[in-house]
Design a protein around this motif. Structure first.
Motif, PDB file in Angstrom:
ATOM      1  N   ASP A 129      47.226  32.877  42.761  1.00  0.00           N
ATOM      2  CA  ASP A 129      46.495  33.890  42.105  1.00  0.00           C
ATOM      3  C   ASP A 129      48.115  34.245  41.141  1.00  0.00           C
ATOM      4  OD1 ASP A 129      45.005  35.690  42.271  1.00  0.00           O
ATOM      5  OD2 ASP A 129      46.046  35.905  44.384  1.00  0.00           O
TER       6      ASP A 129
ATOM      7  N   TYR B  45      36.686  29.942  39.233  1.00  0.00           N
ATOM      8  CA  TYR B  45      38.862  30.364  39.933  1.00  0.00           C
ATOM      9  C   TYR B  45      38.757  31.155  39.303  1.00  0.00           C
ATOM     10  CZ  TYR B  45      43.318  29.427  39.624  1.00  0.00           C
ATOM     11  OH  TYR B  45      44.594  29.540  39.751  1.00  0.00           O
TER      12      TYR B  45
ATOM     13  N   LEU C   7      48.470  31.432  38.899  1.00  0.00           N
ATOM     14  CA  LEU C   7      47.356  31.468  37.813  1.00  0.00           C
ATOM     15  C   LEU C   7      48.200  32.270  36.441  1.00  0.00           C
ATOM     16  CD1 LEU C   7      44.111  31.877  35.309  1.00  0.00           C
ATOM     17  CD2 LEU C   7      44.758  34.404  36.693  1.00  0.00           C
TER      18      LEU C   7
ATOM     19  N   LYS D 149      45.189  38.399  36.906  1.00  0.00           N
ATOM     20  CA  LYS D 149      44.375  38.751  36.028  1.00  0.00           C
ATOM     21  C   LYS D 149      45.037  38.942  34.680  1.00  0.00           C
ATOM     22  CE  LYS D 149      40.209  38.328  37.812  1.00  0.00           C
ATOM     23  NZ  LYS D 149      39.068  38.059  37.029  1.00  0.00           N
TER      24      LYS D 149
ATOM     25  N   ARG E  15      40.156  35.108  41.315  1.00  0.00           N
ATOM     26  CA  ARG E  15      41.209  36.033  41.642  1.00  0.00           C
ATOM     27  C   ARG E  15      41.728  36.796  41.025  1.00  0.00           C
ATOM     28  NH1 ARG E  15      41.553  31.543  42.168  1.00  0.00           N
ATOM     29  NH2 ARG E  15      42.163  32.536  44.222  1.00  0.00           N
ATOM     30  N   ASN E  16      43.233  37.707  41.446  1.00  0.00           N
ATOM     31  CA  ASN E  16      43.352  39.222  41.326  1.00  0.00           C
ATOM     32  C   ASN E  16      43.472  39.864  40.725  1.00  0.00           C
ATOM     33  OD1 ASN E  16      45.398  41.681  41.735  1.00  0.00           O
ATOM     34  ND2 ASN E  16      44.210  41.605  43.345  1.00  0.00           N
TER      35      ASN E  16
END
Length: 243
Positions: free
Chosen positions: A213, A5, A216, A14, A9-10
């Motif tokens: 994203d 995962y 997150l 992150k 993500r971008n």
């Protein structure tokens, strides 16, 4: 790793999520807040695609450093003893661990692309930093090669610390000269390929920010809020400067 995962993500998102968690740990001077943040990061380990053994290998220096800081402050620091030392050790790990997880699940090329596309960072800076990151493993190999070459010529300290320090300095200087020469060649090659051009660039890999994203980032904010709120509810939270 990229199938996990966090690997999908971008990179800029992150980075923002890691900064949120690190900021919450950095501001707190109590042991509860970093402990909750560390628990949240460890619970998210399956999302990274990293095994516990791999994470332990990548953080062993961090853990040793945090333990040293904690023990030193407990024995020789301000009043508070082991409680203050333990809080500092947890705080150091909680600040650094999000960055470790972020970097371990991010391809450097994707990070450079995302910095340019989402944060509008200068392409020359972003891709120059990418080239530097790509060269780090070569420096390790070259350091080992220099050592083998000196050993083949019979250059050794033979247990003399003064000679060992002098040889170490010479080895570092040799590595630095080689790194500068390689960096000059890479800079000329990048300029020849248009990295110094002023006009707008096109992108071979488009980086986008989607709902996953943003989720997150929301999870990181919730974790930081839960850690700080729980500490406030228990009456243990205090600003680090007043700890």
């Amino acid at each position: 790793m990229t199938a996990a995962y966090l690997g999908r993500r971008n990179p800029v998102v992150k980075l923002a999520a890691g900064l949120v968690v690190a900021a919450a740990a950095l501001a707190a001077g109590d042991p509860v807040t970093p402990a909750v943040l560390l628990a949240g990061c460890l619970l998210a380990l399956p999302l990274t695609g990293l095994s516990a053994a791999t994470l332990a290998k990548r953080t062993v220096v961090l853990l040793v450093g945090a333990l040293s800081i904690g023990v030193a402050n407990a024995l020789f620091g301000s009043p508070g003893g082991w409680q203050v030392g333990g809080a500092l050790a947890l705080r150091v790990v909680a600040v650094a661990l999000p960055g470790v997880l972020m970097l371990s699940t991010t391809d450097p090329t994707d990070l450079a692309d995302s910095l340019v596309q989402q944060l509008r960072a200068p392409a020359r800076f972003a891709y120059g930093a990418l080239a530097a990151l790509r060269l780090l493993p070569l420096l390790t190999t070259e350091w080992h090669t220099i050592g083998l070459a000196r050993r083949a010529r019979g250059v050794a300290a033979n247990g003399n610390p003064v000679v060992a320090a002098r040889l170490f300095g010479g080895r570092v200087f040799t590595l630095l000269v080689g790194a500068i020469r390689r960096a000059s060649r890479i800079a000329a090659a990048m300029d020849a390929r248009g990295f110094d051009a002023r006009q707008a660039r096109t992108y071979a890999r488009r980086q986008t920010i989607g709902l996953a994203d943003l989720l997150l980032l929301l999870l990181a904010i919730l974790l930081a809020s839960a850690a700080t709120g729980g500490s406030l509810a228990l009456g243990t939270w205090r600003l680090f400067t007043s700890a």
